[in-house]
Structures are given as C-alpha cells and as structure tokens.
Design a protein around this motif. Structure first.
Motif, PDB file in Angstrom:
ATOM      1  N   THR A   1     -16.145   1.383 -10.020  1.00 28.14           N
ATOM      2  CA  THR A   1     -16.684   1.952  -8.781  1.00 28.14           C
ATOM      3  C   THR A   1     -17.260   3.358  -8.966  1.00 28.14           C
ATOM      4  O   THR A   1     -18.430   3.603  -8.690  1.00 28.14           O
ATOM      5  CB  THR A   1     -15.581   2.028  -7.709  1.00 28.14           C
ATOM      6  OG1 THR A   1     -14.488   2.764  -8.249  1.00 28.14           O
ATOM      7  CG2 THR A   1     -15.105   0.663  -7.292  1.00 28.14           C
TER       8      THR A   1
ATOM      9  N   ILE B   1      -8.727   6.997 -15.423  1.00 26.35           N
ATOM     10  CA  ILE B   1      -7.843   5.939 -14.905  1.00 26.35           C
ATOM     11  C   ILE B   1      -6.940   5.410 -16.022  1.00 26.35           C
ATOM     12  O   ILE B   1      -5.775   5.102 -15.792  1.00 26.35           O
ATOM     13  CB  ILE B   1      -8.645   4.803 -14.207  1.00 26.35           C
ATOM     14  CG1 ILE B   1      -7.749   3.997 -13.274  1.00 26.35           C
ATOM     15  CG2 ILE B   1      -9.323   3.882 -15.163  1.00 26.35           C
ATOM     16  CD1 ILE B   1      -7.400   4.665 -12.001  1.00 26.35           C
TER      17      ILE B   1
ATOM     18  N   THR C   1     -17.202  -5.323   1.974  1.00 22.00           N
ATOM     19  CA  THR C   1     -15.732  -5.408   1.955  1.00 22.00           C
ATOM     20  C   THR C   1     -15.308  -6.737   1.337  1.00 22.00           C
ATOM     21  O   THR C   1     -16.125  -7.640   1.146  1.00 22.00           O
ATOM     22  CB  THR C   1     -15.158  -5.374   3.385  1.00 22.00           C
ATOM     23  OG1 THR C   1     -15.587  -6.555   4.066  1.00 22.00           O
ATOM     24  CG2 THR C   1     -15.592  -4.137   4.141  1.00 22.00           C
ATOM     25  N   ALA C   2     -14.012  -6.834   1.075  1.00 22.10           N
ATOM     26  CA  ALA C   2     -13.437  -8.142   0.743  1.00 22.10           C
ATOM     27  C   ALA C   2     -13.528  -9.015   1.997  1.00 22.10           C
ATOM     28  O   ALA C   2     -13.747  -8.499   3.104  1.00 22.10           O
ATOM     29  CB  ALA C   2     -11.991  -7.972   0.311  1.00 22.10           C
TER      30      ALA C   2
ATOM     31  N   ARG D   1       0.832  -1.193   0.000  1.00 27.14           N
ATOM     32  CA  ARG D   1       0.000   0.000   0.000  1.00 27.14           C
ATOM     33  C   ARG D   1       0.881   1.264   0.000  1.00 27.14           C
ATOM     34  O   ARG D   1       0.612   2.218  -0.714  1.00 27.14           O
ATOM     35  CB  ARG D   1      -0.927  -0.027   1.226  1.00 27.14           C
ATOM     36  CG  ARG D   1      -1.921   1.114   1.217  1.00 27.14           C
ATOM     37  CD  ARG D   1      -2.834   1.037   2.421  1.00 27.14           C
ATOM     38  NE  ARG D   1      -3.519   2.287   2.584  1.00 27.14           N
ATOM     39  CZ  ARG D   1      -4.801   2.487   2.344  1.00 27.14           C
ATOM     40  NH1 ARG D   1      -5.555   1.503   1.928  1.00 27.14           N
ATOM     41  NH2 ARG D   1      -5.340   3.678   2.499  1.00 27.14           N
TER      42      ARG D   1
ATOM     43  N   CYS E   1     -10.135   2.907   1.466  1.00 27.68           N
ATOM     44  CA  CYS E   1      -9.933   3.022   0.017  1.00 27.68           C
ATOM     45  C   CYS E   1      -8.825   4.006  -0.349  1.00 27.68           C
ATOM     46  O   CYS E   1      -8.865   5.179   0.008  1.00 27.68           O
ATOM     47  CB  CYS E   1     -11.239   3.469  -0.641  1.00 27.68           C
ATOM     48  SG  CYS E   1     -11.063   3.736  -2.410  1.00 27.68           S
TER      49      CYS E   1
ATOM     50  N   LEU F   1     -21.141  -2.839   4.061  1.00 31.82           N
ATOM     51  CA  LEU F   1     -20.957  -1.396   4.249  1.00 31.82           C
ATOM     52  C   LEU F   1     -22.277  -0.673   4.012  1.00 31.82           C
ATOM     53  O   LEU F   1     -22.548   0.370   4.616  1.00 31.82           O
ATOM     54  CB  LEU F   1     -19.896  -0.882   3.280  1.00 31.82           C
ATOM     55  CG  LEU F   1     -18.512  -1.512   3.464  1.00 31.82           C
ATOM     56  CD1 LEU F   1     -17.602  -1.155   2.304  1.00 31.82           C
ATOM     57  CD2 LEU F   1     -17.889  -1.069   4.787  1.00 31.82           C
TER      58      LEU F   1
ATOM     59  N   ARG G   1     -12.715 -11.024   5.256  1.00 32.78           N
ATOM     60  CA  ARG G   1     -11.743 -11.080   6.349  1.00 32.78           C
ATOM     61  C   ARG G   1     -11.848 -12.486   6.938  1.00 32.78           C
ATOM     62  O   ARG G   1     -12.891 -13.148   6.798  1.00 32.78           O
ATOM     63  CB  ARG G   1     -12.066 -10.059   7.453  1.00 32.78           C
ATOM     64  CG  ARG G   1     -12.211  -8.620   6.978  1.00 32.78           C
ATOM     65  CD  ARG G   1     -10.896  -8.086   6.436  1.00 32.78           C
ATOM     66  NE  ARG G   1     -10.855  -6.627   6.392  1.00 32.78           N
ATOM     67  CZ  ARG G   1     -11.198  -5.879   5.350  1.00 32.78           C
ATOM     68  NH1 ARG G   1     -11.649  -6.440   4.237  1.00 32.78           N
ATOM     69  NH2 ARG G   1     -11.094  -4.558   5.406  1.00 32.78           N
TER      70      ARG G   1
ATOM     71  N   HIS H   1      -7.333  -0.751   5.497  1.00 35.70           N
ATOM     72  CA  HIS H   1      -7.610  -0.929   4.071  1.00 35.70           C
ATOM     73  C   HIS H   1      -8.549   0.139   3.521  1.00 35.70           C
ATOM     74  O   HIS H   1      -9.153  -0.058   2.466  1.00 35.70           O
ATOM     75  CB  HIS H   1      -8.163  -2.334   3.814  1.00 35.70           C
ATOM     76  CG  HIS H   1      -7.155  -3.393   4.103  1.00 35.70           C
ATOM     77  ND1 HIS H   1      -6.087  -3.645   3.261  1.00 35.70           N
ATOM     78  CD2 HIS H   1      -7.005  -4.213   5.168  1.00 35.70           C
ATOM     79  CE1 HIS H   1      -5.340  -4.609   3.783  1.00 35.70           C
ATOM     80  NE2 HIS H   1      -5.884  -4.965   4.942  1.00 35.70           N
TER      81      HIS H   1
HETATM   82  C1  HEM Z   1     -16.907   5.444  -5.478  1.00 33.14           C
HETATM   83  C2  HEM Z   1     -15.744   4.888  -5.663  1.00 33.14           C
HETATM   84  C3  HEM Z   1     -15.105   3.910  -4.713  1.00 33.14           C
HETATM   85  C4  HEM Z   1     -15.610   3.279  -3.613  1.00 33.14           C
HETATM   86  C5  HEM Z   1     -17.005   3.408  -3.026  1.00 33.14           C
HETATM   87  C6  HEM Z   1     -14.549   2.443  -3.083  1.00 33.14           C
HETATM   88  C7  HEM Z   1     -14.658   1.653  -1.950  1.00 33.14           C
HETATM   89  C8  HEM Z   1     -13.640   0.925  -1.395  1.00 33.14           C
HETATM   90  C9  HEM Z   1     -13.752   0.143  -0.175  1.00 33.14           C
HETATM   91  C10 HEM Z   1     -15.027  -0.017   0.632  1.00 33.14           C
HETATM   92  C11 HEM Z   1     -12.540  -0.395   0.081  1.00 33.14           C
HETATM   93  C12 HEM Z   1     -12.179  -1.262   1.282  1.00 33.14           C
HETATM   94  C13 HEM Z   1     -12.471  -2.718   1.015  1.00 33.14           C
HETATM   95  C14 HEM Z   1     -12.167  -3.605   2.198  1.00 33.14           C
HETATM   96  O1  HEM Z   1     -11.951  -3.119   3.322  1.00 33.14           O
HETATM   97  O2  HEM Z   1     -12.169  -4.829   2.025  1.00 33.14           O
HETATM   98  C15 HEM Z   1     -11.651   0.020  -0.972  1.00 33.14           C
HETATM   99  C16 HEM Z   1     -10.326  -0.345  -1.079  1.00 33.14           C
HETATM  100  C17 HEM Z   1      -9.528   0.031  -2.120  1.00 33.14           C
HETATM  101  N1  HEM Z   1      -9.832   0.887  -3.145  1.00 33.14           N
HETATM  102 FE1  HEM Z   1     -11.593   1.791  -3.467  1.00 33.14          FE
HETATM  103  N2  HEM Z   1     -13.438   2.578  -3.869  1.00 33.14           N
HETATM  104  C18 HEM Z   1     -13.720   3.482  -4.873  1.00 33.14           C
HETATM  105  C19 HEM Z   1     -12.869   3.909  -5.866  1.00 33.14           C
HETATM  106  C20 HEM Z   1     -11.569   3.514  -6.003  1.00 33.14           C
HETATM  107  C21 HEM Z   1     -10.680   3.965  -7.038  1.00 33.14           C
HETATM  108  C22 HEM Z   1     -11.050   4.973  -8.128  1.00 33.14           C
HETATM  109  C23 HEM Z   1      -9.487   3.345  -6.833  1.00 33.14           C
HETATM  110  C24 HEM Z   1      -8.192   3.429  -7.590  1.00 33.14           C
HETATM  111  C25 HEM Z   1      -8.027   3.811  -8.774  1.00 33.14           C
HETATM  112  C26 HEM Z   1      -9.623   2.517  -5.651  1.00 33.14           C
HETATM  113  C27 HEM Z   1      -8.627   1.737  -5.122  1.00 33.14           C
HETATM  114  C28 HEM Z   1      -8.739   0.987  -3.973  1.00 33.14           C
HETATM  115  C29 HEM Z   1      -7.660   0.164  -3.433  1.00 33.14           C
HETATM  116  C30 HEM Z   1      -6.273   0.006  -4.033  1.00 33.14           C
HETATM  117  C31 HEM Z   1      -8.154  -0.434  -2.269  1.00 33.14           C
HETATM  118  C32 HEM Z   1      -7.425  -1.407  -1.348  1.00 33.14           C
HETATM  119  C33 HEM Z   1      -6.733  -0.667  -0.244  1.00 33.14           C
HETATM  120  C34 HEM Z   1      -6.038  -1.629   0.725  1.00 33.14           C
HETATM  121  O3  HEM Z   1      -6.406  -2.804   0.797  1.00 33.14           O
HETATM  122  O4  HEM Z   1      -5.141  -1.153   1.442  1.00 33.14           O
HETATM  123  N3  HEM Z   1     -10.900   2.651  -5.177  1.00 33.14           N
HETATM  124  N4  HEM Z   1     -12.349   0.834  -1.865  1.00 33.14           N
END
Ligand code: HEM
Length: 312
Positions: free
Chosen positions: A148, A56, A194-195, A5, A255, A220, A197, A253
C-alpha cells in the motif's frame, strides 16, 4: 471496537509510530544515498518500495534473508498473474508465516509478531488469539505493509513532478508536505476500493436496489473525487480545504496502518525533495504504467532524473 482489531490497535497508535520515526528517517536516508547521483533511477524499486517493506519487516521481525521472497509472494497475492499463481503464493506465504510464528514462540525477540505470539498464549487472557487468528492477523498486517504505502509514496512524487506549480509551492513552503501526502491520498486512492460488504437488509441506494446478502464493494477512489464534496475534484491542490478524503476507509474498519503510512510517506517525500533539489520525471507521463488489482493501484515504475544532490 471488534476484538481482533483491539488486540493489535495498541501497536499502531500515533505515539508508537512516532517512536519509529528516527529509524524510518535512517532507512530513507540510506536508500537515497544508494541512488545514482547524478543519474536516472526507478523511484519505485529504489525508494518507494524498499522503505515501507524494510519498516514493516523490521517491525514484525521478518529476517532480512527472507524479505525478497516474502515480497514476491505478497505481490503475487495482491496482483496475481493467474488464479493459480495467486493461490500458490497465498499457500507459500501462509506456510512461511506459520513457520515464522513457530520460530518466534521459541525465541523471546522484541518485535510485533513476538508480542502477538505472547498475546496469543497469555494464560487466562480475556480474549487470547487462536493460532488461526494469529496467522490471519500477521498475514493481513504484513501484506498491507508491503502493498500500500509504496503506492502512496510513488503517487505523491508522481503528482508533484507532473504538477510543477505544486512542486514549486512545496519547495517554497516545505511544511505543506503533509498536505501533499493527504492530497495524493485523495487524488490517487492507493487502496481504491474496500473489501466486500454484504447487505444485512434490502437497501435502495441512488436508484439501485441491493437485496439482502448481495456483495457490495465501495469505490474509495470515486468517493474521494465526488464533485459534491470536493470542488474541481480532478485538480491536485496542496491548499485544498474541506472534507476529509476516504482513502483510509471509514468507520469500524478505518485503516489501522494509517498513522504508519502517513509517517512513512511524509518522511519519504520530505527527504527526497531535500536530497534531490533538481528531481524531474525521466519518462513521458503518458507512457507510465499502473498496476491495478481489485483493491490497490500503483505505478509499476517511476523513472526520475536525480540531477545534483544536496541543498539547493
Ligand atoms: C497508503 C497506505 C494505506 C492505505 C491507502 C490503506 C487503506 C486502507 C483502507 C481503505 C482500509 C479499509 C478497507 C475496508 O473498509 O474494507 C484499510 C484497512 C486496514 N488497513 Fe490499511 N491502508 C494503508 C496502509 C496500511 C498499513 C501500512 C497497514 C499495516 C501495516 C494497514 C493495515 C490495515 C488493516 C489491519 C486494516 C483492517 C482494519 C479493520 O478491518 O478493522 N494499512 N486500509
């Protein structure tokens, strides 16, 4: 912060994303100019989808000619018609990305994937990415960027068009656009779970026993409508005060793309409302269909009537 990360977090800071703002405005304006005026259009395929996809892909240096097929694969991966088609899309996407990474190695281009490729092979770097990690990271970021924000933009517009009092409020106080996007995040939860756990130790939660090793998936969508935290949780209310929603997850984690998603959605809604002063739904709200997978949920189509364009 976990190592993988940390390696990409620097690319998604609010300051880095703020620098993208002029380009996001330009892409949104071009898309709006392409909508029929006056006329009806599907706001998902004509606006909410191509905006984040273009952003993107430009950020990662995905060549324009490859973007359509890339999107087909990413969509199939997130919402597969069958386990077989999902697996074959994952294979095609992985092979495509491996080839793109290979091409980036040879060319010194100014994009995020080229930066990650450079990080991956920095000699003596504290924690360089392995090829598998690089591929996995590119996969995650690009698919997240595709599947998303489209749902957030279309959900915010849907909420406003089906709550005319809130639309009127936003038109009279345009500075509430950020609140509209936050309330849509809470109300619709575009990533609704979420993914998985896995319980590291036995746990009793609200009367349910969870043994060690069991998979747990957190809703969520339910959390952000918990009546103990959000009074009258089903009401879409731009003036809502109180605790933050959980639409971007929580903790370790949380986002990584949240600043990008928020910036894109705020720009998209602000420009759309400015461009289309008479915007209205062109379908019975009850007839609209939603695409839902294990993780994401969004409108398949959002037919709108554009009316006259320009300032009111
Ligand atoms: C409305 C748009 C979005 C929503 C609602 C959203 C929501 C989320 C949520 C809920 C998680 C946590 C999942 C978990 O805890 O298992 C997450 C993780 C993540 N999101 Fe998003 N996301 C959005 C857009 C994006 C975009 C545009 C990107 C990148 C281009 C992105 C990259 C990531 C990444 C890399 C993680 C993993 C972080 C980690 O595990 O440390 N997301 N997102």
């Amino acid at each position: 912060m976990p190592r993988l990360r940390r390696l990409v977090a620097g690319h998604f800071t609010p300051a880095r994303i703020a620098a993208l703002r002029p380009r996001i405005v330009e892409i949104a304006a071009d898309l709006l100019a392409g909508l029929p005026e006056p006329g009806t259009a599907d706001l998902v395929s004509g606006y909410a989808l191509p905006l984040p996809v273009t952003v993107i892909c430009e950020l990662f240096g995905v060549p324009e000619a490859d973007r359509t097929v890339f999107h087909v694969w990413s969509n199939e991966l997130v919402m597969p018609a069958s386990p077989q088609t999902g697996a074959s899309a994952a294979g095609a996407l992985g092979a495509y990305l491996a080839d793109l990474i290979h091409r980036k190695r040879g060319a010194q281009e100014a994009d995020l994937l080229s930066d990650l490729v450079a990080t991956a092979r920095e000699p003596g770097a504290e924690s360089p990415l392995t090829s598998e990690e690089l591929l996995g990271m590119a996969f995650l970021l690009l698919v997240a960027g595709h599947e998303t924000t489209v749902n957030l933009i279309s959900a915010t517009v849907h909420a406003l068009l089906t709550h005319p009092d809130q639309l009127e409020l936003l038109r009279s106080e345009p500075e509430l656009v950020g609140s509209a996007v936050e309330e849509a995040l809470r109300h619709y939860a575009p990533v609704h779970a979420t993914a998985f756990r896995f319980a590291a130790e036995p746990l009793d939660l609200a009367g349910t026993h969870i043994p060690t090793g069991d998979a747990v998936q957190i809703s969520l969508a339910a959390a952000s409508r918990d009546p103990l935290h959000f009074p009258d949780p089903d009401r879409f209310d731009l003036r809502r005060q109180g605790p933050a929603h959980l639409a971007f997850g929580h903790g370790l984690h949380h986002c990584l793309g949240a600043p990008l998603a928020r910036t894109e959605a705020v720009i998209a809604v602000r420009l759309l409302l400015h461009h289309c002063p008479d915007l209205a739904l062109a379908a019975d709200p009850a007839a609209l269909t939603w695409r839902t997978s294990m993780l994401v949920r969004g409108l398949s189509e959002l037919p709108v009537r554009i009316g006259s364009v320009g300032a009111r």
